[in-house]
Design a protein around this motif. Structure first.
Motif, PDB file in Angstrom:
ATOM      1  N   LYS A 140       0.770  -1.251   0.000  1.00  0.00           N
ATOM      2  CA  LYS A 140       0.000   0.000   0.000  1.00  0.00           C
ATOM      3  C   LYS A 140       0.798   1.297   0.000  1.00  0.00           C
ATOM      4  O   LYS A 140       0.203   2.377  -0.145  1.00  0.00           O
ATOM      5  N   LYS A 170       3.328   3.991  -1.603  1.00  0.00           N
ATOM      6  CA  LYS A 170       3.944   4.403  -2.865  1.00  0.00           C
ATOM      7  C   LYS A 170       5.462   4.536  -2.746  1.00  0.00           C
ATOM      8  O   LYS A 170       6.195   4.191  -3.673  1.00  0.00           O
ATOM      9  N   CYS A 173       9.848   8.533 -13.005  1.00  0.00           N
ATOM     10  CA  CYS A 173       9.633   9.773 -12.255  1.00  0.00           C
ATOM     11  C   CYS A 173      10.875  10.646 -12.375  1.00  0.00           C
ATOM     12  O   CYS A 173      12.003  10.154 -12.300  1.00  0.00           O
ATOM     13  N   LYS A 192       6.392  14.632  -3.126  1.00  0.00           N
ATOM     14  CA  LYS A 192       5.467  14.528  -4.256  1.00  0.00           C
ATOM     15  C   LYS A 192       4.757  13.173  -4.288  1.00  0.00           C
ATOM     16  O   LYS A 192       4.649  12.534  -5.348  1.00  0.00           O
ATOM     17  N   HIS A 193       4.288  12.719  -3.140  1.00  0.00           N
ATOM     18  CA  HIS A 193       3.593  11.435  -3.086  1.00  0.00           C
ATOM     19  C   HIS A 193       2.076  11.590  -3.037  1.00  0.00           C
ATOM     20  O   HIS A 193       1.361  10.726  -2.541  1.00  0.00           O
ATOM     21  N   GLY A 194       1.590  12.687  -3.577  1.00  0.00           N
ATOM     22  CA  GLY A 194       0.157  12.927  -3.633  1.00  0.00           C
ATOM     23  C   GLY A 194      -0.465  12.296  -4.867  1.00  0.00           C
ATOM     24  O   GLY A 194       0.047  11.325  -5.430  1.00  0.00           O
ATOM     25  N   ASP A 195      -1.566  12.876  -5.321  1.00  0.00           N
ATOM     26  CA  ASP A 195      -2.292  12.330  -6.467  1.00  0.00           C
ATOM     27  C   ASP A 195      -1.465  12.362  -7.752  1.00  0.00           C
ATOM     28  O   ASP A 195      -1.709  11.574  -8.671  1.00  0.00           O
ATOM     29  N   ASP A 196      -0.517  13.289  -7.833  1.00  0.00           N
ATOM     30  CA  ASP A 196       0.287  13.403  -9.046  1.00  0.00           C
ATOM     31  C   ASP A 196       1.508  12.483  -9.055  1.00  0.00           C
ATOM     32  O   ASP A 196       2.290  12.489 -10.004  1.00  0.00           O
ATOM     33  N   CYS A 197       1.662  11.667  -8.016  1.00  0.00           N
ATOM     34  CA  CYS A 197       2.798  10.736  -7.951  1.00  0.00           C
ATOM     35  C   CYS A 197       2.625   9.663  -9.028  1.00  0.00           C
ATOM     36  O   CYS A 197       1.549   9.059  -9.149  1.00  0.00           O
TER      37      CYS A 197
END
Length: 243
Positions: free
Chosen positions: A87, A89, A100, A113-118
């Protein structure tokens, strides 16, 4: 002959389980030092799996550390639960399939930068599916950042899905418990009591887990038959102590 064993674990309940089963495997009452997390849980590295990975990344010369600490440490056991691979990222940032612009430039735990844009995609296709794939990936995560010239006295364990699975294996005898997600919430803490033992909701209690740990050690033979990650730990401990 008993040993001095340093433990790097996600938290105090994992520490209790590891102590109990290592004593069972070695047949000795060993002395243990909690290297991570620190006892006040507010130390340099923090707790949880990120604290374990950070300890491995930032601790310089683990072999030297073992000699400098008094009493001198004979072996170190490092634990990270398998649910991390399922689970988190950050655990897949360095995988071959991950593309990346930050890859190789920023260590995953230091990236913001492990949000939705990761771009990390889970499940990751870079490693094998199943329990063996999870353990292999977890072991690689730890060993790849560990500053240790000699791994002969270091054991890595990746309980699947967590050490809670070993508890369920000891009490309930589920053969497929390692494939069960979050056994603490879905089995152990689902009701107010687990096999007559009071459980306080989602929060794990060290006093309760002291009882669970004793049961895991007592039923270790059955646990290793049902949990490949437990059997792997047994092999690692025997390798380290040449049993």
């Amino acid at each position: 002959m008993s040993k001095v064993i340093g433990i790097v674990s996600e938290g105090p309940t994992d520490y209790l389980v590891l102590k109990a089963v290592i004593d069972k495997i070695t047949g000795e009452s060993n002395r243990y030092l909690s290297l991570q997390p620190e006892r006040d849980m507010l130390g340099r590295f923090g707790n949880g799996w990120k604290g374990v990975w950070r300890w491995c990344k930032e601790t310089e010369s683990v072999n030297t550390l073992m000699k400098e600490i008094q009493p001198q440490i004979d072996a170190i056991v490092i634990q990270m639960d398998g649910d991390v691979i399922r689970k988190e990222k950050e655990a897949h940032c360095l995988c071959d399939s991950t593309s990346c612009e930050q890859k190789g430039k920023v260590f995953p735990l230091y990236c913001d930068k492990h949000g939705d844009d990761c771009p990390v995609i889970i499940p990751c296709v870079s490693h094998k599916d199943g329990i063996e794939g999870t353990m292999m990936h977890g072991e690689k995560l730890i060993s790849s950042v560990l500053d240790a010239e000699d791994m002969s006295n270091i054991a890595i364990t990746i309980p699947c899905d967590s050490t809670d699975a070993w508890v369920v294996a000891a009490y309930d005898g589920f053969d497929d418990i390692e494939t069960h997600e979050d056994p603490w919430k879905t089995i152990i803490a689902k009701k107010k009591e687990y096999h007559g033992i009071r459980v306080r909701g989602d929060k794990k209690n060290v006093h309760t887990y002291a009882i669970f740990s004793d049961k895991v050690a007592e039923s270790w033979g059955e646990v290793t038959q049902r949990c490949r990650s437990a059997k792997k730990l047994e092999r690692e401990v025997k390798r380290v102590f040449e049993i």
